[in-house]
Design a protein around this motif. Structure first.
Motif, PDB file in Angstrom:
ATOM      1  N   GLN A   1      17.757  95.770 -39.433  1.00  0.00           N
ATOM      2  CA  GLN A   1      17.083  95.239 -38.246  1.00  0.00           C
ATOM      3  C   GLN A   1      17.724  93.917 -37.829  1.00  0.00           C
ATOM      4  OE1 GLN A   1      12.953  94.207 -38.749  1.00  0.00           O
ATOM      5  NE2 GLN A   1      12.661  93.804 -36.580  1.00  0.00           N
ATOM      6  N   ALA A   2      18.006  93.057 -38.793  1.00  0.00           N
ATOM      7  CA  ALA A   2      18.639  91.771 -38.505  1.00  0.00           C
ATOM      8  C   ALA A   2      20.030  91.992 -37.920  1.00  0.00           C
ATOM      9  CB  ALA A   2      18.715  90.922 -39.769  1.00  0.00           C
ATOM     10  N   GLN A   3      20.750  92.940 -38.478  1.00  0.00           N
ATOM     11  CA  GLN A   3      22.097  93.242 -37.984  1.00  0.00           C
ATOM     12  C   GLN A   3      22.041  93.738 -36.541  1.00  0.00           C
ATOM     13  OE1 GLN A   3      24.959  92.532 -39.499  1.00  0.00           O
ATOM     14  NE2 GLN A   3      26.089  93.267 -37.725  1.00  0.00           N
ATOM     15  N   LYS A   4      21.071  94.594 -36.239  1.00  0.00           N
ATOM     16  CA  LYS A   4      20.925  95.094 -34.867  1.00  0.00           C
ATOM     17  C   LYS A   4      20.612  93.956 -33.900  1.00  0.00           C
ATOM     18  CE  LYS A   4      19.439  99.765 -36.005  1.00  0.00           C
ATOM     19  NZ  LYS A   4      18.314 100.710 -36.069  1.00  0.00           N
ATOM     20  N   GLN A   5      19.722  93.058 -34.318  1.00  0.00           N
ATOM     21  CA  GLN A   5      19.382  91.920 -33.474  1.00  0.00           C
ATOM     22  C   GLN A   5      20.616  91.049 -33.225  1.00  0.00           C
ATOM     23  OE1 GLN A   5      16.599  91.030 -31.849  1.00  0.00           O
ATOM     24  NE2 GLN A   5      15.513  92.841 -32.508  1.00  0.00           N
ATOM     25  N   PHE A   6      21.407  90.845 -34.275  1.00  0.00           N
ATOM     26  CA  PHE A   6      22.614  90.033 -34.137  1.00  0.00           C
ATOM     27  C   PHE A   6      23.614  90.707 -33.199  1.00  0.00           C
ATOM     28  CE2 PHE A   6      26.828  88.513 -35.657  1.00  0.00           C
ATOM     29  CZ  PHE A   6      26.695  87.203 -35.226  1.00  0.00           C
ATOM     30  N   GLU A   7      23.767  92.002 -33.330  1.00  0.00           N
ATOM     31  CA  GLU A   7      24.683  92.729 -32.446  1.00  0.00           C
ATOM     32  C   GLU A   7      24.234  92.624 -30.989  1.00  0.00           C
ATOM     33  OE1 GLU A   7      24.881  96.663 -34.131  1.00  0.00           O
ATOM     34  OE2 GLU A   7      26.019  95.950 -35.874  1.00  0.00           O
ATOM     35  N   LEU A   8      22.916  92.638 -30.776  1.00  0.00           N
ATOM     36  CA  LEU A   8      22.399  92.493 -29.414  1.00  0.00           C
ATOM     37  C   LEU A   8      22.735  91.117 -28.838  1.00  0.00           C
ATOM     38  CD1 LEU A   8      18.841  94.123 -29.433  1.00  0.00           C
ATOM     39  CD2 LEU A   8      20.790  94.760 -27.998  1.00  0.00           C
ATOM     40  N   VAL A   9      22.462  90.067 -29.605  1.00  0.00           N
ATOM     41  CA  VAL A   9      22.715  88.728 -29.070  1.00  0.00           C
ATOM     42  C   VAL A   9      24.205  88.461 -28.912  1.00  0.00           C
ATOM     43  CG1 VAL A   9      20.533  87.733 -29.863  1.00  0.00           C
ATOM     44  CG2 VAL A   9      22.552  87.517 -31.300  1.00  0.00           C
ATOM     45  N   GLN A  10      25.021  89.108 -29.727  1.00  0.00           N
ATOM     46  CA  GLN A  10      26.472  88.937 -29.601  1.00  0.00           C
ATOM     47  C   GLN A  10      26.974  89.444 -28.254  1.00  0.00           C
ATOM     48  OE1 GLN A  10      28.027  90.905 -33.190  1.00  0.00           O
ATOM     49  NE2 GLN A  10      29.115  89.006 -33.591  1.00  0.00           N
ATOM     50  N   GLN A  11      26.259  90.365 -27.680  1.00  0.00           N
ATOM     51  CA  GLN A  11      26.675  90.948 -26.401  1.00  0.00           C
ATOM     52  C   GLN A  11      26.307  90.064 -25.213  1.00  0.00           C
ATOM     53  OE1 GLN A  11      25.178  94.960 -26.151  1.00  0.00           O
ATOM     54  NE2 GLN A  11      25.896  95.454 -28.197  1.00  0.00           N
ATOM     55  N   HIS A  12      25.496  89.056 -25.461  1.00  0.00           N
ATOM     56  CA  HIS A  12      25.071  88.165 -24.377  1.00  0.00           C
ATOM     57  C   HIS A  12      25.902  86.885 -24.441  1.00  0.00           C
ATOM     58  CE1 HIS A  12      22.592  85.845 -21.684  1.00  0.00           C
ATOM     59  NE2 HIS A  12      21.922  86.939 -21.376  1.00  0.00           N
ATOM     60  N   GLU A  13      26.729  86.691 -23.433  1.00  0.00           N
ATOM     61  CA  GLU A  13      27.699  85.588 -23.425  1.00  0.00           C
ATOM     62  C   GLU A  13      27.026  84.214 -23.567  1.00  0.00           C
ATOM     63  OE1 GLU A  13      31.121  83.655 -20.554  1.00  0.00           O
ATOM     64  OE2 GLU A  13      30.384  85.669 -20.112  1.00  0.00           O
ATOM     65  N   LYS A  14      25.956  83.987 -22.816  1.00  0.00           N
ATOM     66  CA  LYS A  14      25.291  82.672 -22.846  1.00  0.00           C
ATOM     67  C   LYS A  14      24.666  82.393 -24.212  1.00  0.00           C
ATOM     68  CE  LYS A  14      25.945  80.968 -18.772  1.00  0.00           C
ATOM     69  NZ  LYS A  14      26.841  79.858 -18.595  1.00  0.00           N
ATOM     70  N   ILE A  15      24.087  83.408 -24.814  1.00  0.00           N
ATOM     71  CA  ILE A  15      23.489  83.218 -26.147  1.00  0.00           C
ATOM     72  C   ILE A  15      24.582  82.880 -27.155  1.00  0.00           C
ATOM     73  CG2 ILE A  15      22.281  84.338 -28.063  1.00  0.00           C
ATOM     74  CD1 ILE A  15      20.679  85.916 -25.983  1.00  0.00           C
ATOM     75  N   MET A  16      25.696  83.562 -27.071  1.00  0.00           N
ATOM     76  CA  MET A  16      26.788  83.273 -28.003  1.00  0.00           C
ATOM     77  C   MET A  16      27.332  81.865 -27.780  1.00  0.00           C
ATOM     78  SD  MET A  16      26.824  85.618 -30.125  1.00  0.00           S
ATOM     79  CE  MET A  16      28.186  84.972 -31.059  1.00  0.00           C
ATOM     80  N   GLN A  17      27.434  81.452 -26.530  1.00  0.00           N
ATOM     81  CA  GLN A  17      27.873  80.085 -26.242  1.00  0.00           C
ATOM     82  C   GLN A  17      26.883  79.077 -26.825  1.00  0.00           C
ATOM     83  OE1 GLN A  17      28.254  79.930 -21.976  1.00  0.00           O
ATOM     84  NE2 GLN A  17      30.284  80.879 -21.979  1.00  0.00           N
ATOM     85  N   LEU A  18      25.596  79.362 -26.672  1.00  0.00           N
ATOM     86  CA  LEU A  18      24.571  78.477 -27.223  1.00  0.00           C
ATOM     87  C   LEU A  18      24.694  78.390 -28.744  1.00  0.00           C
ATOM     88  CD1 LEU A  18      21.921  76.782 -26.833  1.00  0.00           C
ATOM     89  CD2 LEU A  18      20.714  78.911 -27.349  1.00  0.00           C
ATOM     90  N   MET A  19      24.857  79.517 -29.378  1.00  0.00           N
ATOM     91  CA  MET A  19      24.958  79.533 -30.838  1.00  0.00           C
ATOM     92  C   MET A  19      26.210  78.778 -31.319  1.00  0.00           C
ATOM     93  SD  MET A  19      23.586  83.373 -31.547  1.00  0.00           S
ATOM     94  CE  MET A  19      22.962  83.280 -33.214  1.00  0.00           C
ATOM     95  N   GLU A  20      27.297  78.910 -30.588  1.00  0.00           N
ATOM     96  CA  GLU A  20      28.517  78.174 -30.923  1.00  0.00           C
ATOM     97  C   GLU A  20      28.306  76.670 -30.772  1.00  0.00           C
ATOM     98  OE1 GLU A  20      31.520  79.891 -28.420  1.00  0.00           O
ATOM     99  OE2 GLU A  20      31.501  81.800 -29.522  1.00  0.00           O
ATOM    100  N   GLU A  21      27.633  76.281 -29.693  1.00  0.00           N
ATOM    101  CA  GLU A  21      27.359  74.852 -29.470  1.00  0.00           C
ATOM    102  C   GLU A  21      26.378  74.315 -30.508  1.00  0.00           C
ATOM    103  OE1 GLU A  21      28.995  72.690 -27.540  1.00  0.00           O
ATOM    104  OE2 GLU A  21      30.237  74.413 -27.025  1.00  0.00           O
TER     105      GLU A  21
END
Length: 118
Positions: free
Chosen positions: A68-88
């Protein structure tokens, strides 16, 4: 002591005015304004928090929870803004860690000296 607290307040203000903080704040605001992105990020963080709490309590994490955690992570990885936020967020965490290390250096040196004398 008040001088130390004054410097801490000054450092907090410098952080608020930094490019890193501004970028993080802007991304955070953009995601909060995007209902889908906010929900995705909240879901991901809730799953993370639940798993961390289970680990801290010594409970075993099931394979289903890991998936379930892996699926959630894969979902957020597909969202550019979320990934930018996580990187920041990661960059900010590293920056705060470096500042914390610098601040605690005198204490580390003090106790390192005390330990070598024993």
């Amino acid at each position: 002591m008040s001088t130390l607290l004054d410097k801490a307040n000054e450092l907090a203000q410098v952080l608020k005015e930094s490019e890193e903080f501004t970028k993080l704040q802007n991304l955070h605001n953009e995601i909060n304004e995007d209902e889908v992105a906010k929900r995705m990020l909240d879901n991901f963080r809730n799953v993370q928090l639940e798993l961390q709490q289970k680990q801290m309590q010594g409970q075993e994490i099931t394979e289903e929870e890991v998936q379930q955690a892996q699926k959630q992570f894969e979902l957020v990885q597909q969202h550019e803004k979320i990934m930018q936020l996580m990187e920041e967020e990661q960059r900010m965490s590293q920056l705060v860690g470096e500042v914390n290390k610098k601040i605690t250096e005198p204490l580390e040196e003090l106790y390192a000296v005390d330990n070598t004398e024993q």
